[in-house]
Design an enzyme around this catalytic site. Structure first.
Site, PDB file in Angstrom:
ATOM      1  NE  ARG A 104      -3.780   0.554   2.097  1.00  0.00           N
ATOM      2  CZ  ARG A 104      -4.971   0.597   2.693  1.00  0.00           C
ATOM      3  NH1 ARG A 104      -5.158   1.319   3.777  1.00  0.00           N
ATOM      4  NH2 ARG A 104      -5.979  -0.089   2.202  1.00  0.00           N
ATOM      5  CG  HIS A 131      -8.471  -0.163  -2.357  1.00  0.00           C
ATOM      6  ND1 HIS A 131      -7.648  -1.247  -2.080  1.00  0.00           N
ATOM      7  CD2 HIS A 131      -9.066   0.170  -1.163  1.00  0.00           C
ATOM      8  CE1 HIS A 131      -7.749  -1.545  -0.789  1.00  0.00           C
ATOM      9  NE2 HIS A 131      -8.591  -0.706  -0.222  1.00  0.00           N
ATOM     10  CD  GLN A 134     -12.817  -2.408   0.132  1.00  0.00           C
ATOM     11  OE1 GLN A 134     -11.966  -2.370   0.996  1.00  0.00           O
ATOM     12  NE2 GLN A 134     -14.015  -2.953   0.330  1.00  0.00           N
ATOM     13  CG  ASP A 224     -13.570   6.313  -0.710  1.00  0.00           C
ATOM     14  OD1 ASP A 224     -13.450   6.116   0.516  1.00  0.00           O
ATOM     15  OD2 ASP A 224     -12.609   6.246  -1.503  1.00  0.00           O
ATOM     16  CB  CYS A 264     -13.753   0.755   0.714  1.00  0.00           C
ATOM     17  SG  CYS A 264     -13.239   2.491   0.839  1.00  0.00           S
ATOM     18  NE  ARG A 292      -9.889  -5.756   1.045  1.00  0.00           N
ATOM     19  CZ  ARG A 292      -9.185  -4.687   1.408  1.00  0.00           C
ATOM     20  NH1 ARG A 292      -9.775  -3.668   1.987  1.00  0.00           N
ATOM     21  NH2 ARG A 292      -7.876  -4.620   1.169  1.00  0.00           N
TER      22      ARG A 292
HETATM   23  N1  NVA Z   1     -10.127   6.400  -0.922  1.00  0.00           N
HETATM   24  C1  NVA Z   1      -9.699   6.019   0.410  1.00  0.00           C
HETATM   25  C2  NVA Z   1      -9.882   4.545   0.590  1.00  0.00           C
HETATM   26  C3  NVA Z   1      -9.446   4.014   1.937  1.00  0.00           C
HETATM   27  C4  NVA Z   1      -9.581   2.531   2.038  1.00  0.00           C
HETATM   28  C5  NVA Z   1      -8.257   6.437   0.608  1.00  0.00           C
HETATM   29  O1  NVA Z   1      -7.464   6.292  -0.328  1.00  0.00           O
HETATM   30  O2  NVA Z   1      -7.927   6.930   1.692  1.00  0.00           O
HETATM   31  N1   CP Z   2     -10.996  -0.558   3.041  1.00  0.00           N
HETATM   32  C1   CP Z   2      -9.700  -0.528   3.407  1.00  0.00           C
HETATM   33  O1   CP Z   2      -8.777  -0.725   2.606  1.00  0.00           O
HETATM   34  O2   CP Z   2      -9.531  -0.293   4.727  1.00  0.00           O
HETATM   35  P1   CP Z   2      -8.154  -0.013   5.464  1.00  0.00           P
HETATM   36  O3   CP Z   2      -7.681   1.336   5.033  1.00  0.00           O
HETATM   37  O4   CP Z   2      -8.503  -0.071   6.927  1.00  0.00           O
HETATM   38  O5   CP Z   2      -7.167  -1.066   5.085  1.00  0.00           O
END
Ligand code: NVA
Ligand code: CP
Length: 307
Positions: A104, A131, A134, A224, A264, A292
């Site tokens: 990530r 993502h 997800q 989101d 998510c 997940r």
């Molecule tokens: N769009 C959000 C998703 C978190 C799982 C982010 O990138 O922070």
């Molecule tokens: N949905 C998701 O990826 O959650 P986290 O940021 O907690 O991993």
């Protein structure tokens, strides 16, 4: 050939469907208390987190353990990469120890470079561009909620930021052929190249600026946060732009009466979605979180060749 999951385009439609099928099987096995599928016995999977995470980190770590493997978690600042060691060296070094690397981070280019320089599967655990783990899980969850519904008949609405989640939904719709209507505020639209590419395969991928139009008749309504990780400084500007993109009961009422709500997580109750919708029977948020685990186990089994 080493297989990766950086975007939906790394697997064929048939392969993605196999992952769903295997995920359903692994979910049923786990529910029956059978932890017999030990594809990663004696092996290690690396996980690099350059952003916060709850679900992704824990679901991958538990999934790797359940498959008999061991997760090696590296947080931001703990690797020599953060002190300037070339990515090409890191990729080749980690390939000597690990069966796969889950990462990530901000830039998708880092994943592409790790994939091209190393020799183990690289899994996108969220970047600024996508993502996919997800969204794979969300599609699996939607199909679970509508048993028997052909995937092509799913109707998905996206309300909100055209950021990483929206980009992955667009890729997925291009790949699977389901209808996807996105409503994003002006200036917050998804990547136009991804949108154009998906539309060549699936003209039912449509962008609007009107949430009601996107949601009308949808079976799954997604949103989101207004400011994703890395965008916190833009929150004031975003709060103004997203004010009319709140998912509330009135908006959900425009969807198909059977519609589910998806997010998510983490969510900001009272911002992008009301507490009422989050806690309603239509809300699939905790199933998404659970799934997940199952989908990623199936994905790791698919990507990592047996010893
Ligand atoms: N769009 C959000 C998703 C978190 C799982 C982010 O990138 O922070
Ligand atoms: N949905 C998701 O990826 O959650 P986290 O940021 O907690 O991993």
């Amino acid at each position: 050939m080493t297989r990766h999951f950086l975007t939906f385009e790394d697997l064929s439609r048939e392969e993605l469907l196999l992952v769903f099928k295997r995920a359903a099987f692994l979910k049923a096995e786990r529910a029956a208390g059978r932890y017999l599928h030990r594809h990663l016995e004696g092996r290690a999977v690396g996980m690099i987190f350059n952003k916060h995470s709850t679900r992704t980190r824990v679901s991958f770590e538990c999934g790797i353990n359940e498959l008999g493997g061991r997760a090696v978690v590296l947080s931001e600042g703990q690797t020599q990469m953060s002190r300037g060691e070339p990515v090409s060296h890191t990729a080749r070094v980690l390939s000597r120890y690990l069966a796969a690397l889950v990462i990530r981070t901000y830039s998708q280019d880092l994943l592409v470079e790790l994939a091209s320089r190393g020799s183990i599967p690289i899994v996108n655990a969220l970047t600024d561009e996508g993502h996919p783990c997800q969204v794979m899980t969300d599609i699996f969850t939607a199909l679970e909620r509508f048993p028997g519904l052909p995937l092509e008949s799913l109707k998905v609405a996206w309300v909100g930021d055209g950021h990483n989640m929206a980009n992955s939904w667009i890729e997925a719709a291009g790949c699977f052929g389901f209808a996807l209507k996105l409503a994003c505020p002006e200036g917050f639209e998804p990547d136009p190249r991804g949108l154009a590419k998906a539309r060549t395969r699936n003209p039912a991928v449509v962008l609007t600026h009107d949430p009601a139009e996107a949601v009308r008749g949808a079976l799954a309504v997604n949103t989101d946060v207004w400011a994703s990780m890395g965008q916190e400084a833009e929150l004031d500007r975003r709060e103004k732009a997203f004010r009319s993109f709140i998912v509330d009961s009135a908006l959900m009422a425009q969807a198909d009466p059977r519609a589910i709500f998806m997010h998510c997580l983490p969510a900001h109750p009272g911002e992008e979605v009301t507490e009422e919708v989050l806690e309603s029977p239509a809300s699939a948020i905790f199933d998404e979180a659970e799934n997940r685990l199952h989908v990623q186990k199936a994905l790791l089994e698919f990507l990592i060749p047996p010893l």
